[in-house]
Write a protein that holds these residues in place. Structure first.
Motif, short mmCIF file in Angstrom:
data_model
loop_
_atom_site.label_atom_id
_atom_site.label_comp_id
_atom_site.label_asym_id
_atom_site.label_seq_id
_atom_site.Cartn_x
_atom_site.Cartn_y
_atom_site.Cartn_z
N VAL A 69 0.72 -1.10 -0.05
CA VAL A 69 -0.03 0.04 -0.02
C VAL A 69 0.88 1.21 -0.11
O VAL A 69 0.33 2.26 -0.44
N GLU A 70 1.91 1.29 0.49
CA GLU A 70 2.82 2.26 0.67
C GLU A 70 3.60 2.85 -0.87
O GLU A 70 4.18 3.68 -1.15
N CYS A 71 3.33 1.77 -1.90
CA CYS A 71 4.03 2.08 -3.18
C CYS A 71 3.07 1.72 -4.28
O CYS A 71 3.39 1.61 -5.52
N CYS A 72 1.82 1.72 -4.08
CA CYS A 72 0.77 1.19 -5.23
C CYS A 72 -0.47 2.08 -5.01
O CYS A 72 -0.86 2.77 -4.10
N THR A 73 -0.91 2.22 -6.03
CA THR A 73 -2.09 3.07 -6.30
C THR A 73 -3.23 1.84 -6.93
O THR A 73 -2.77 0.89 -7.51
#
Length: 826
Positions: free
Chosen positions: A423-427
């Motif tokens: 979740v820290e690096c995805c949309t």
């Protein structure tokens, strides 16, 4: 009860699905209906129970006052627990820093031992292998003698670990071998019969012969290790024990279904502790192995019928029975504080998270260690952490192959942590899916168009318009052409498909493809769809449509087809699988037609297993975060989002009249209790679709109807109405929106559909890199903690010091094990 289990699996939209694994823990097999017990059988059970001393004759009789007791409670099958395998990882547990060369012995091995870079095997000769290269670097002959057991000797000095090996030969003789030179440095006969087990336990060695003679060997204070020059302490246990395992100073032994527990450090008069006769437990096979985790408060016993029993190592009480599968458990191994490795006769190894012993087990890994042999033994090499910073687990196959595995499961730990932090690096964005399935009974589109029935009017358009503006539409047909003619099927199999027959199938394929293209246009006139894939396998047909706007985000589209009819030779049954990657999420859609007939649920299970095993796609090992379970995209279950539909053919195990009565009452819950598919999901840990979910079955069974009517089958066969047509899914991101059947009487099946909303992710590479670096740093810290724990255990074992003293010595010596050993003293 099964109903409680099914309630967790039958989900009500639009709630997010809950794990189906809780169902297994809540129930077990459905209770059989009560029926009178034949007098002869009752008398036989009474005689058997009395002769084995399991129950007194008084306890077998019901009490005079009050309700009668179940006199055969102790003889009935106990409650079984099944592991949760929803999140099972299938990648081989290998890691950097571990040898990747397998050892092929070329000779049968009765026993083996591993320490650091070296493995020793015993067959006709003693062979020493250098694991990194796989070379046989030394061979020691023992003449005409046979080799029965071996183990490395515990030593005071770290540098001598893995140097001295004890080996048992004929007539109770034990030899000591220095593997660095190949020299036999000592030999002694202290047993009156063959030594079948040599066991290293803490700082001592235990040797057990087939006559029940047990010798305990302590450290030689002069040589700073256990030697054959010491005088062992002797005691006796039961004779001809096939399995022996030490834990906390106790010795657990087993032969057949009998387990005995001894405390050999006590005086002989009080050495025996407990005896368990499992022959009275219905459904539990012979004991094949024991294991425990680092905590030492639990013992696990593996059995040749696929069961694992859990025992309290302190109170010596059986706690539960776990159904690990239908194949024999051939080896068990506890690794760390919470992992249990289980080898099977199929060559597979399962790894279970047993941290919560009394709760639900989780199968964290399942992999094929050997393809043509069973896993005969599993051993852990704690000394490998001192040499390579990794924990080696070694397995030996029945055909003499040794493989080395990563006991820390490093790559799995890294993958799991990255997934937790994606979740820290995805949309993310939402996607709508429509999945349709129908057994056509060989009907053509023209027959649907020419029908005078109101329910058939414009049916395809209404069916395909079930979801409003779906991004993906998947349509699966079964029996596109006639599969009922045995004469035609036999000719196709024996003589091949003639051009005329092939032309007929091709023509039918084109008719339905064109009908679906038109149906999609008419159902969604304001949207543009692309026909992504359309394939046929005899009677199976699958079309996948996707919005044109999604085309630029697509990659790696692939299709594979698997035949399961007549053991894979014929495509009258089988599956079509279509996979692709959209953004950075992977999808796989399976349309299948499984084995028919009421009692053939095992054949259907086998068809599922065959499709999962044989459906292959081009692998994409370079992708990160797109596939799951340690996969590379080459198999169905490697994908994040799997949707499985078709004529699965699972039936309802009730009388036809009773089913019709329950359908009239809309008593779906009672029908579900007897549904074969739902039962297999709950009670069969080896079932390929066990991790899948399904929407609520709140509609009448879709099979089998008299064609052109609303009547269930009135033919001579009078088949039981059943939910043969299903849509299942395995996707943590998918939410079910609808699940329904449709009313058209053109076929003997009713069509169905399911709609979903699922989440698709896009990975930001710039944001991913620092997250991965941080997780890799945390992995090194995790490994350091585990290595320090193994060093602590070694210090405690060889010196007898307390855990606090061992940890303090390691801290004071900066982790240097040799210095720490000197600090704790003798």
């Amino acid at each position: 009860m099964l109903r409680a289990a099914l309630s967790a699996r039958q989900l009500s939209p639009p709630q997010i699905p809950t794990s189906a694994s809780a169902a297994a823990a809540s129930g077990g097999p459905p209770e059989l209906p009560a029926r009178p017990l034949a007098r002869a059988v009752e008398e036989a059970l009474l005689e058997y129970a009395a002769s084995h001393g399991q129950v007194s004759s008084a306890s077998l009789n019901p009490p005079l006052d009050g309700a009668p007791e179940d006199r055969f409670a102790g003889l009935r099958r106990e409650k079984l627990y099944s592991p949760d395998n929803v999140s099972t990882n299938r990648r081989l547990p290998v890691a950097e820093g571990l040898p990747n060369v397998d050892l092929y012995l070329k000779h049968s091995a009765r026993c083996f031992a591993v320490s650091g870079f070296y493995a020793c095997t015993g067959g006709e000769k003693i062979r020493v292998w250098y694991i990194p290269s796989g070379d046989n670097i030394r061979t020691t002959s023992v003449g005409e003698a046979k080799i029965y057991a071996m183990a490395f000797v515990p030593t005071h000095y770290v540098e001598d670990e893995g140097r001295y090996l004890w080996v048992s030969l004929d007539k109770g003789e034990i030899i000591e071998l220095d593997i660095t030179t190949g020299e036999i440095v000592d030999r002694k006969t202290v047993h009156s019969s063959i030594v079948t087990h040599i066991i290293r336990h803490h700082g001592s060695m235990w040797t057990l012969d087939e006559a029940g003679g047990l010798k305990i060997w302590s450290e030689d204070v002069d040589r700073k290790r256990v030697t054959l020059q010491q005088r062992p302490r002797g005691t006796r246990v039961g004779v001809k024990q096939t399995v022996a395992y030490p834990i906390n100073g106790f010795l657990w032994v087993a032969a057949g279904k009998i387990i005995e527990v001894y405390h050999p450090t006590e005086e002989s008069s009080s050495c025996f502790q407990q005896r368990f006769d499992l022959s009275i437990t219905v459904g539990v096979g012979n004991i094949s192995c024991f294991a425990s985790t680092r905590m030492g408060d639990t013992v696990f016993s593996g059995h040749d019928d696929g069961k694992i029993l859990v025992w309290d190592a302190v109170t010596l009480v059986k706690k539960r029975i776990v159904n690990a599968g239908m194949y024999p458990v051939t080896g068990l191994l506890g690794v760390g504080e919470k992992y249990l490795w289980a080898g099977h006769s199929t060559g597979k190894i399962h790894i279970y998270d047993v941290e919560h012993i009394d709760g639900e087990w989780c199968a964290v890994k399942e992999f094929q260690a050997y393809h043509s042999a069973s896993v005969d033994e599993l051993v852990i090499d704690e000394r490998s952490v001192f040499l390579s910073g990794r924990l080696q687990v070694a397995s030996l196959s029945h055909n003499g192959q040794i493989r080395i595995w990563d006991g820390f499961l490093s790559r799995d730990w890294l993958e799991n942590e990255l997934r937790l932090r994606e979740v820290e690096c995805c949309t993310y964005r939402d996607l709508k899916l429509l999945i349709c399935s129908w057994n056509l009974d060989a009907n053509k589109p023209a027959e649907l168009e020419e029908s005078k029935l109101a329910e058939d009017d414009n049916f395809l358009v209404r069916w395909l318009a079930t979801a409003d503006s779906p991004d993906i539409i998947v349509v699966g047909f079964q029996e596109l052409v006639d599969l009922e003619s045995k004469k035609v099927t036999a000719k196709q199999l024996l003589k091949g498909t003639k051009k005329s027959q092939q032309s007929h199938m091709d023509h039918r394929f084109k008719l339905w493809r064109e009908a679906l293209l038109k149906g999609v246009r008419d159902a969604h006139p304001k949207l543009a769809y692309r026909l992504l894939e359309c394939r046929q396998l005899v009677g199976l047909f699958q079309c996948v449509f996707i919005k044109e706007a999604e085309g630029a985000r697509l990659k790696d589209v692939a299709v594979d087809m698997v035949k399961t009819g007549l053991k894979g030779y014929h495509g009258n049954k089988g599956g079509i699988s279509t996979r692709f990657v959209l953004d950075d999420s992977s999808f796989c859609f399976v349309n299948c037609h499984l084995a028919a007939h009421q009692n053939q649920f095992s054949a259907r299970n086998n068809d599922v297993a065959t499709i999962l095993k044989d459906a292959h796609f081009p692998p994409r090992p370079a992708y990160e975060g797109i596939f799951i379970g340690g996969g590379d995209g080459s198999m169905v279950l490697d994908h994040e989002n799997v949707f499985w539909s078709g004529d699965l053919n699972y039936r309802i195990d009730l009388a036809r009249e009773r089913v019709i009565e329950l359908v009239a009452q809309q008593d779906w819950a009672t029908l579900q209790e007897h549904d074969q598919l739902l039962q297999q999901m709950v009670i069969n840990p080896s079932f390929g679709l066990r991790g899948f979910l399904e929407g609520p079955l709140e509609f009448a069974p879709t099979f089998k109807y008299d064609v052109g009517t609303d009547r269930y089958d009135t033919s001579e066969k009078r088949r039981v109405p059943s939910w043969c047509d299903r849509v299942l899914y395995c996707s943590p991101q998918a939410t079910l929106s609808s699940y329904q059947r449709y009313e058209t009487s053109l076929s003997d099946h009713r069509p169905i559909s399911a709609t979903f909303t699922t989440r698709v992710k896009s990975v930001n590479a710039a944001q991913f890199r620092p997250v991965k670096q941080d997780v890799e740093a945390r992995l090194e810290a995790y490994l350091a903690t585990e290595i320090n724990a193994e060093k602590t255990c070694w210090l405690m074992a060889v010196s007898g010091c307390s855990p606090d003293m061992a940890r303090s010595a390691l801290e004071d010596s900066g982790g240097d094990l040799k210095l720490a050993r000197d600090r704790v003293g003798p």
